[in-house]
Design a protein around this motif. Sequence first.
Motif, PDB file in Angstrom:
ATOM      1  N   LEU A 264     -18.207  52.399 -16.495  1.00  0.00           N
ATOM      2  CA  LEU A 264     -16.845  52.863 -16.222  1.00  0.00           C
ATOM      3  C   LEU A 264     -16.669  54.346 -16.521  1.00  0.00           C
ATOM      4  CD1 LEU A 264     -14.711  49.889 -17.609  1.00  0.00           C
ATOM      5  CD2 LEU A 264     -15.220  50.429 -15.221  1.00  0.00           C
ATOM      6  N   ARG A 265     -17.614  54.932 -17.254  1.00  0.00           N
ATOM      7  CA  ARG A 265     -17.483  56.354 -17.607  1.00  0.00           C
ATOM      8  C   ARG A 265     -17.479  57.270 -16.401  1.00  0.00           C
ATOM      9  NH1 ARG A 265     -21.487  55.215 -22.050  1.00  0.00           N
ATOM     10  NH2 ARG A 265     -20.154  54.558 -23.761  1.00  0.00           N
ATOM     11  N   HIS A 266     -18.082  56.834 -15.279  1.00  0.00           N
ATOM     12  CA  HIS A 266     -18.088  57.691 -14.087  1.00  0.00           C
ATOM     13  C   HIS A 266     -16.701  57.816 -13.456  1.00  0.00           C
ATOM     14  CE1 HIS A 266     -17.924  54.020 -11.637  1.00  0.00           C
ATOM     15  NE2 HIS A 266     -17.616  54.810 -10.628  1.00  0.00           N
ATOM     16  N   LEU A 267     -15.759  56.989 -13.911  1.00  0.00           N
ATOM     17  CA  LEU A 267     -14.405  57.044 -13.359  1.00  0.00           C
ATOM     18  C   LEU A 267     -13.627  58.256 -13.860  1.00  0.00           C
ATOM     19  CD1 LEU A 267     -13.346  53.292 -13.615  1.00  0.00           C
ATOM     20  CD2 LEU A 267     -14.129  54.524 -11.586  1.00  0.00           C
ATOM     21  N   GLY A 268     -14.094  58.867 -14.930  1.00  0.00           N
ATOM     22  CA  GLY A 268     -13.380  60.011 -15.489  1.00  0.00           C
ATOM     23  C   GLY A 268     -12.335  59.557 -16.474  1.00  0.00           C
ATOM     24  N   GLY A 269     -11.537  60.513 -16.889  1.00  0.00           N
ATOM     25  CA  GLY A 269     -10.499  60.210 -17.879  1.00  0.00           C
ATOM     26  C   GLY A 269     -11.023  60.484 -19.263  1.00  0.00           C
ATOM     27  N   SER A 270     -10.130  60.517 -20.211  1.00  0.00           N
ATOM     28  CA  SER A 270     -10.547  60.765 -21.593  1.00  0.00           C
ATOM     29  C   SER A 270     -10.611  59.466 -22.331  1.00  0.00           C
ATOM     30  CB  SER A 270      -9.561  61.718 -22.264  1.00  0.00           C
ATOM     31  OG  SER A 270      -8.279  61.123 -22.293  1.00  0.00           O
ATOM     32  N   ALA A 271     -11.502  59.391 -23.284  1.00  0.00           N
ATOM     33  CA  ALA A 271     -11.680  58.155 -24.061  1.00  0.00           C
ATOM     34  C   ALA A 271     -10.567  58.030 -25.086  1.00  0.00           C
ATOM     35  CB  ALA A 271     -13.040  58.164 -24.754  1.00  0.00           C
ATOM     36  N   SER A 272      -9.815  56.944 -24.980  1.00  0.00           N
ATOM     37  CA  SER A 272      -8.787  56.622 -25.982  1.00  0.00           C
ATOM     38  C   SER A 272      -8.652  55.131 -26.034  1.00  0.00           C
ATOM     39  CB  SER A 272      -7.446  57.278 -25.629  1.00  0.00           C
ATOM     40  OG  SER A 272      -6.905  56.678 -24.489  1.00  0.00           O
ATOM     41  N   ALA A 273      -8.118  54.635 -27.116  1.00  0.00           N
ATOM     42  CA  ALA A 273      -8.014  53.185 -27.257  1.00  0.00           C
ATOM     43  C   ALA A 273      -6.638  52.699 -27.008  1.00  0.00           C
ATOM     44  CB  ALA A 273      -8.460  52.765 -28.656  1.00  0.00           C
TER      45      ALA A 273
ATOM     46  N   ARG B 171     -11.958  49.709 -23.812  1.00  0.00           N
ATOM     47  CA  ARG B 171     -12.445  49.631 -25.189  1.00  0.00           C
ATOM     48  C   ARG B 171     -13.412  48.462 -25.297  1.00  0.00           C
ATOM     49  NH1 ARG B 171      -9.166  48.221 -30.613  1.00  0.00           N
ATOM     50  NH2 ARG B 171     -10.916  48.515 -32.008  1.00  0.00           N
ATOM     51  N   LEU B 172     -14.605  48.739 -25.811  1.00  0.00           N
ATOM     52  CA  LEU B 172     -15.654  47.729 -25.960  1.00  0.00           C
ATOM     53  C   LEU B 172     -15.693  47.234 -27.394  1.00  0.00           C
ATOM     54  CD1 LEU B 172     -18.177  46.251 -24.813  1.00  0.00           C
ATOM     55  CD2 LEU B 172     -19.503  48.252 -25.539  1.00  0.00           C
ATOM     56  N   ASP B 173     -15.765  45.911 -27.562  1.00  0.00           N
ATOM     57  CA  ASP B 173     -15.932  45.295 -28.870  1.00  0.00           C
ATOM     58  C   ASP B 173     -16.902  44.125 -28.708  1.00  0.00           C
ATOM     59  OD1 ASP B 173     -15.752  44.444 -31.488  1.00  0.00           O
ATOM     60  OD2 ASP B 173     -13.778  43.540 -31.257  1.00  0.00           O
ATOM     61  N   ARG B 174     -18.184  44.399 -28.887  1.00  0.00           N
ATOM     62  CA  ARG B 174     -19.271  43.426 -28.716  1.00  0.00           C
ATOM     63  C   ARG B 174     -19.280  42.891 -27.292  1.00  0.00           C
ATOM     64  NH1 ARG B 174     -18.977  40.444 -34.535  1.00  0.00           N
ATOM     65  NH2 ARG B 174     -19.319  42.341 -35.740  1.00  0.00           N
ATOM     66  N   ASN B 175     -18.935  41.620 -27.104  1.00  0.00           N
ATOM     67  CA  ASN B 175     -18.947  41.013 -25.763  1.00  0.00           C
ATOM     68  C   ASN B 175     -17.600  41.112 -25.060  1.00  0.00           C
ATOM     69  OD1 ASN B 175     -21.593  40.273 -26.146  1.00  0.00           O
ATOM     70  ND2 ASN B 175     -21.103  38.195 -26.783  1.00  0.00           N
TER      71      ASN B 175
ATOM     72  N   LEU C 282      -9.294  46.265 -21.160  1.00  0.00           N
ATOM     73  CA  LEU C 282      -9.023  47.198 -20.073  1.00  0.00           C
ATOM     74  C   LEU C 282      -7.543  47.284 -19.783  1.00  0.00           C
ATOM     75  CD1 LEU C 282     -11.809  45.825 -17.790  1.00  0.00           C
ATOM     76  CD2 LEU C 282     -11.791  48.114 -18.730  1.00  0.00           C
ATOM     77  N   GLY C 283      -7.145  48.457 -19.345  1.00  0.00           N
ATOM     78  CA  GLY C 283      -5.783  48.684 -18.890  1.00  0.00           C
ATOM     79  C   GLY C 283      -5.830  49.699 -17.764  1.00  0.00           C
ATOM     80  N   THR C 284      -4.693  50.012 -17.239  1.00  0.00           N
ATOM     81  CA  THR C 284      -4.599  51.014 -16.180  1.00  0.00           C
ATOM     82  C   THR C 284      -3.577  52.061 -16.597  1.00  0.00           C
ATOM     83  OG1 THR C 284      -2.818  49.919 -14.974  1.00  0.00           O
ATOM     84  CG2 THR C 284      -5.055  49.234 -14.438  1.00  0.00           C
ATOM     85  N   SER C 285      -3.477  53.111 -15.804  1.00  0.00           N
ATOM     86  CA  SER C 285      -2.461  54.124 -16.088  1.00  0.00           C
ATOM     87  C   SER C 285      -1.064  53.582 -15.812  1.00  0.00           C
ATOM     88  CB  SER C 285      -2.736  55.376 -15.260  1.00  0.00           C
ATOM     89  OG  SER C 285      -2.816  55.044 -13.893  1.00  0.00           O
ATOM     90  N   GLU C 286      -0.993  52.428 -15.209  1.00  0.00           N
ATOM     91  CA  GLU C 286       0.280  51.759 -14.906  1.00  0.00           C
ATOM     92  C   GLU C 286       0.637  50.836 -16.082  1.00  0.00           C
ATOM     93  OE1 GLU C 286       1.845  48.531 -11.664  1.00  0.00           O
ATOM     94  OE2 GLU C 286       0.150  49.788 -11.131  1.00  0.00           O
ATOM     95  N   SER C 287       1.543  51.278 -16.931  1.00  0.00           N
ATOM     96  CA  SER C 287       1.855  50.524 -18.144  1.00  0.00           C
ATOM     97  C   SER C 287       2.416  49.131 -17.857  1.00  0.00           C
ATOM     98  CB  SER C 287       2.828  51.303 -19.023  1.00  0.00           C
ATOM     99  OG  SER C 287       4.051  51.503 -18.346  1.00  0.00           O
ATOM    100  N   GLN C 288       3.071  48.954 -16.737  1.00  0.00           N
ATOM    101  CA  GLN C 288       3.628  47.643 -16.372  1.00  0.00           C
ATOM    102  C   GLN C 288       2.541  46.591 -16.164  1.00  0.00           C
ATOM    103  OE1 GLN C 288       6.964  46.696 -15.557  1.00  0.00           O
ATOM    104  NE2 GLN C 288       7.803  48.598 -16.320  1.00  0.00           N
ATOM    105  N   PHE C 289       1.331  47.045 -15.805  1.00  0.00           N
ATOM    106  CA  PHE C 289       0.221  46.114 -15.556  1.00  0.00           C
ATOM    107  C   PHE C 289      -0.300  45.522 -16.857  1.00  0.00           C
ATOM    108  CE2 PHE C 289      -4.252  45.108 -14.401  1.00  0.00           C
ATOM    109  CZ  PHE C 289      -3.998  44.224 -13.370  1.00  0.00           C
TER     110      PHE C 289
END
Length: 137
Positions: free
Chosen positions: A128-137, A95-99, A103-110
């Motif tokens: 990062l869009r080339h990594l795939g996945g759906s956009a969610s916050a 999720r981008l907010d100005r500067n 970031l997170g990973t699919s690993e919730s513990q991280f």
Amino acid sequence: MLGQVLQLAGSIAAVLLLGLLCSKLRLGADVRIGSEAEARQLARDALCGFEPIDLALDRAGIGALLRDGQGRVMLLRRHGAHFAARELDSHAFARLDRNFLTLGTSESQFGRVTLDLGEKAQSWASSLRHLGGSASA
């Protein structure tokens, strides 16, 4: 009375000794990534064969984003008195907010981390869009 004074002196000495021990072990240290070279070395140590060609350091030194020649992206973040690293496999947790780029990973513990990447935040978010996945916050 003498027993109480000895007990107090012993307690003070024990506290000072524990403080010295914690200092020597660097417990509670405020660790930061001090340079691009340090971030590159942390990435190499975390994942064999990962050779960073591009990176963005958080302004406070609490994390970094690195990309290698194969297009893999690694997130480094502070974890206690050390750093933890994960290879990003999706942009779904970005999720981008100005500067600032959160970031997170699919690993919730991280967990998630918000990096202050300055002017680089927008270009990293779009890359990062080339990594795939759906956009969610």
